[in-house]
Structures are given as C-alpha cells and as structure tokens.
Design a protein around this motif. Structure first.
Motif, PDB file in Angstrom:
ATOM      1  N   ILE A 157      80.999 -18.811   4.629  1.00 13.50           N
ATOM      2  CA  ILE A 157      81.702 -19.918   3.975  1.00 13.50           C
ATOM      3  C   ILE A 157      81.214 -20.071   2.542  1.00 13.50           C
ATOM      4  O   ILE A 157      82.011 -20.210   1.611  1.00 13.50           O
ATOM      5  CB  ILE A 157      81.543 -21.217   4.783  1.00 13.50           C
ATOM      6  CG1 ILE A 157      82.289 -21.110   6.111  1.00 13.50           C
ATOM      7  CG2 ILE A 157      82.033 -22.413   3.971  1.00 13.50           C
ATOM      8  CD1 ILE A 157      81.974 -22.227   7.097  1.00 13.50           C
ATOM      9  N   LEU A 158      79.910 -20.036   2.348  1.00 10.08           N
ATOM     10  CA  LEU A 158      79.356 -20.165   1.001  1.00 10.08           C
ATOM     11  C   LEU A 158      79.827 -19.030   0.090  1.00 10.08           C
ATOM     12  O   LEU A 158      80.108 -19.243  -1.090  1.00 10.08           O
ATOM     13  CB  LEU A 158      77.823 -20.180   1.054  1.00 10.08           C
ATOM     14  CG  LEU A 158      77.197 -21.428   1.663  1.00 10.08           C
ATOM     15  CD1 LEU A 158      75.706 -21.211   1.876  1.00 10.08           C
ATOM     16  CD2 LEU A 158      77.444 -22.639   0.798  1.00 10.08           C
ATOM     17  N   GLY A 173      78.012 -27.155   8.984  1.00  8.66           N
ATOM     18  CA  GLY A 173      77.383 -27.389   7.684  1.00  8.66           C
ATOM     19  C   GLY A 173      78.076 -28.506   6.942  1.00  8.66           C
ATOM     20  O   GLY A 173      78.519 -29.477   7.526  1.00  8.66           O
ATOM     21  N   MET A 174      78.179 -28.358   5.646  1.00  5.22           N
ATOM     22  CA  MET A 174      78.846 -29.368   4.830  1.00  5.22           C
ATOM     23  C   MET A 174      80.346 -29.112   4.768  1.00  5.22           C
ATOM     24  O   MET A 174      80.801 -27.999   4.942  1.00  5.22           O
ATOM     25  CB  MET A 174      78.269 -29.353   3.421  1.00  5.22           C
ATOM     26  CG  MET A 174      76.845 -29.837   3.360  1.00  5.22           C
ATOM     27  SD  MET A 174      76.229 -29.829   1.679  1.00  5.22           S
ATOM     28  CE  MET A 174      75.858 -28.095   1.474  1.00  5.22           C
ATOM     29  N   ASN A 175      81.074 -30.138   4.484  1.00 10.07           N
ATOM     30  CA  ASN A 175      82.510 -30.041   4.305  1.00 10.07           C
ATOM     31  C   ASN A 175      82.809 -29.014   3.202  1.00 10.07           C
ATOM     32  O   ASN A 175      82.143 -28.985   2.169  1.00 10.07           O
ATOM     33  CB  ASN A 175      83.029 -31.426   3.920  1.00 10.07           C
ATOM     34  CG  ASN A 175      84.500 -31.432   3.669  1.00 10.07           C
ATOM     35  OD1 ASN A 175      84.953 -30.985   2.614  1.00 10.07           O
ATOM     36  ND2 ASN A 175      85.246 -31.949   4.613  1.00 10.07           N
ATOM     37  N   GLU A 176      83.813 -28.181   3.403  1.00 12.80           N
ATOM     38  CA  GLU A 176      84.105 -27.115   2.441  1.00 12.80           C
ATOM     39  C   GLU A 176      84.501 -27.642   1.066  1.00 12.80           C
ATOM     40  O   GLU A 176      84.245 -26.990   0.055  1.00 12.80           O
ATOM     41  CB  GLU A 176      85.152 -26.155   2.999  1.00 12.80           C
ATOM     42  CG  GLU A 176      84.569 -25.283   4.109  1.00 12.80           C
ATOM     43  CD  GLU A 176      85.456 -24.123   4.495  1.00 12.80           C
ATOM     44  OE1 GLU A 176      86.018 -23.466   3.591  1.00 12.80           O
ATOM     45  OE2 GLU A 176      85.580 -23.869   5.706  1.00 12.80           O
ATOM     46  N   ASP A 177      85.120 -28.816   0.998  1.00 13.79           N
ATOM     47  CA  ASP A 177      85.422 -29.390  -0.313  1.00 13.79           C
ATOM     48  C   ASP A 177      84.128 -29.698  -1.066  1.00 13.79           C
ATOM     49  O   ASP A 177      84.042 -29.504  -2.276  1.00 13.79           O
ATOM     50  CB  ASP A 177      86.257 -30.669  -0.173  1.00 13.79           C
ATOM     51  CG  ASP A 177      87.676 -30.390   0.299  1.00 13.79           C
ATOM     52  OD1 ASP A 177      88.177 -29.266   0.066  1.00 13.79           O
ATOM     53  OD2 ASP A 177      88.287 -31.293   0.901  1.00 13.79           O
ATOM     54  N   MET A 178      83.117 -30.171  -0.339  1.00 11.57           N
ATOM     55  CA  MET A 178      81.821 -30.463  -0.946  1.00 11.57           C
ATOM     56  C   MET A 178      81.150 -29.170  -1.406  1.00 11.57           C
ATOM     57  O   MET A 178      80.620 -29.088  -2.512  1.00 11.57           O
ATOM     58  CB  MET A 178      80.918 -31.192   0.044  1.00 11.57           C
ATOM     59  CG  MET A 178      79.514 -31.402  -0.463  1.00 11.57           C
ATOM     60  SD  MET A 178      79.438 -32.573  -1.810  1.00 11.57           S
ATOM     61  CE  MET A 178      79.063 -34.027  -0.884  1.00 11.57           C
ATOM     62  N   ILE A 179      81.205 -28.140  -0.575  1.00 13.36           N
ATOM     63  CA  ILE A 179      80.617 -26.850  -0.939  1.00 13.36           C
ATOM     64  C   ILE A 179      81.291 -26.300  -2.193  1.00 13.36           C
ATOM     65  O   ILE A 179      80.621 -25.845  -3.120  1.00 13.36           O
ATOM     66  CB  ILE A 179      80.736 -25.839   0.220  1.00 13.36           C
ATOM     67  CG1 ILE A 179      79.854 -26.289   1.393  1.00 13.36           C
ATOM     68  CG2 ILE A 179      80.358 -24.437  -0.231  1.00 13.36           C
ATOM     69  CD1 ILE A 179      80.084 -25.507   2.654  1.00 13.36           C
ATOM     70  N   LYS A 180      82.612 -26.340  -2.220  1.00  9.88           N
ATOM     71  CA  LYS A 180      83.351 -25.840  -3.382  1.00  9.88           C
ATOM     72  C   LYS A 180      82.930 -26.577  -4.650  1.00  9.88           C
ATOM     73  O   LYS A 180      82.661 -25.959  -5.680  1.00  9.88           O
ATOM     74  CB  LYS A 180      84.855 -25.997  -3.156  1.00  9.88           C
ATOM     75  CG  LYS A 180      85.695 -25.449  -4.275  1.00  9.88           C
ATOM     76  CD  LYS A 180      87.172 -25.600  -3.973  1.00  9.88           C
ATOM     77  CE  LYS A 180      87.986 -25.097  -5.140  1.00  9.88           C
ATOM     78  NZ  LYS A 180      89.412 -25.307  -4.953  1.00  9.88           N
ATOM     79  N   SER A 181      82.844 -27.882  -4.573  1.00 12.22           N
ATOM     80  CA  SER A 181      82.440 -28.676  -5.732  1.00 12.22           C
ATOM     81  C   SER A 181      81.019 -28.323  -6.169  1.00 12.22           C
ATOM     82  O   SER A 181      80.744 -28.178  -7.363  1.00 12.22           O
ATOM     83  CB  SER A 181      82.531 -30.166  -5.390  1.00 12.22           C
ATOM     84  OG  SER A 181      82.088 -30.942  -6.469  1.00 12.22           O
ATOM     85  N   MET A 182      80.122 -28.179  -5.214  1.00 14.67           N
ATOM     86  CA  MET A 182      78.734 -27.832  -5.551  1.00 14.67           C
ATOM     87  C   MET A 182      78.660 -26.457  -6.216  1.00 14.67           C
ATOM     88  O   MET A 182      77.964 -26.286  -7.215  1.00 14.67           O
ATOM     89  CB  MET A 182      77.868 -27.892  -4.295  1.00 14.67           C
ATOM     90  CG  MET A 182      77.704 -29.317  -3.781  1.00 14.67           C
ATOM     91  SD  MET A 182      76.908 -29.411  -2.181  1.00 14.67           S
ATOM     92  CE  MET A 182      75.233 -28.984  -2.631  1.00 14.67           C
ATOM     93  N   GLU A 199      81.060 -24.873  -7.851  1.00 13.31           N
ATOM     94  CA  GLU A 199      81.690 -24.947  -9.170  1.00 13.31           C
ATOM     95  C   GLU A 199      80.744 -25.544 -10.213  1.00 13.31           C
ATOM     96  O   GLU A 199      80.861 -25.269 -11.397  1.00 13.31           O
ATOM     97  CB  GLU A 199      82.967 -25.781  -9.099  1.00 13.31           C
ATOM     98  CG  GLU A 199      84.109 -25.063  -8.407  1.00 13.31           C
ATOM     99  CD  GLU A 199      85.305 -25.969  -8.160  1.00 13.31           C
ATOM    100  OE1 GLU A 199      85.208 -27.200  -8.337  1.00 13.31           O
ATOM    101  OE2 GLU A 199      86.359 -25.424  -7.751  1.00 13.31           O
ATOM    102  N   ASN A 200      79.815 -26.370  -9.742  1.00 17.26           N
ATOM    103  CA  ASN A 200      78.848 -27.009 -10.632  1.00 17.26           C
ATOM    104  C   ASN A 200      77.482 -26.329 -10.592  1.00 17.26           C
ATOM    105  O   ASN A 200      76.476 -26.913 -10.998  1.00 17.26           O
ATOM    106  CB  ASN A 200      78.745 -28.498 -10.288  1.00 17.26           C
ATOM    107  CG  ASN A 200      79.996 -29.235 -10.705  1.00 17.26           C
ATOM    108  OD1 ASN A 200      80.194 -29.501 -11.881  1.00 17.26           O
ATOM    109  ND2 ASN A 200      80.872 -29.527  -9.751  1.00 17.26           N
TER     110      ASN A 200
END
Length: 51
Positions: free
Chosen positions: A47-48, A9-18, A20-21
């Motif tokens: 992960i999500l 899927g997407m990079n976990e840093d990207m998921i975390k940022s998404m 959080e927003n």
C-alpha cells in the motif's frame, strides 16, 4: 492502527497525504500471539509503495 476502519494500517487517504508531503512512514508489528507477528507487513508495504 485501524480504529474500525476496514483498511489495515492507516487510511489510504492519510497515507497518500503523508507521502505527498514527504513524511517518512515506517511499518511495525504488534501482536498478542506469536503467529500474528508481521502478519500484514508486506500488504501494508505494498500500500505504501503505491504512493
């Protein structure tokens, strides 16, 4: 999408940022062979759910 990133899927840093927003993230499955449909959906959902 992975684009040569070892994480599914997407990079976990990207998921975390998404998350959080408050961006809604949906999972889907795309496969070239029927046996691969949904192969990593649960793993991606886990992960999500971490965030």
């Amino acid at each position: 999408m992975s684009y040569n990133d070892p994480q599914i899927g997407m990079n976990e840093d990207m998921i975390k940022s998404m998350k959080e927003n408050h961006v809604t993230v949906l999972t889907a499955s795309d496969a070239h062979y029927p046996c691969d449909v949904g192969r990593n959906i649960k793993r991606m959902q886990d992960i999500l759910d971490r965030y």
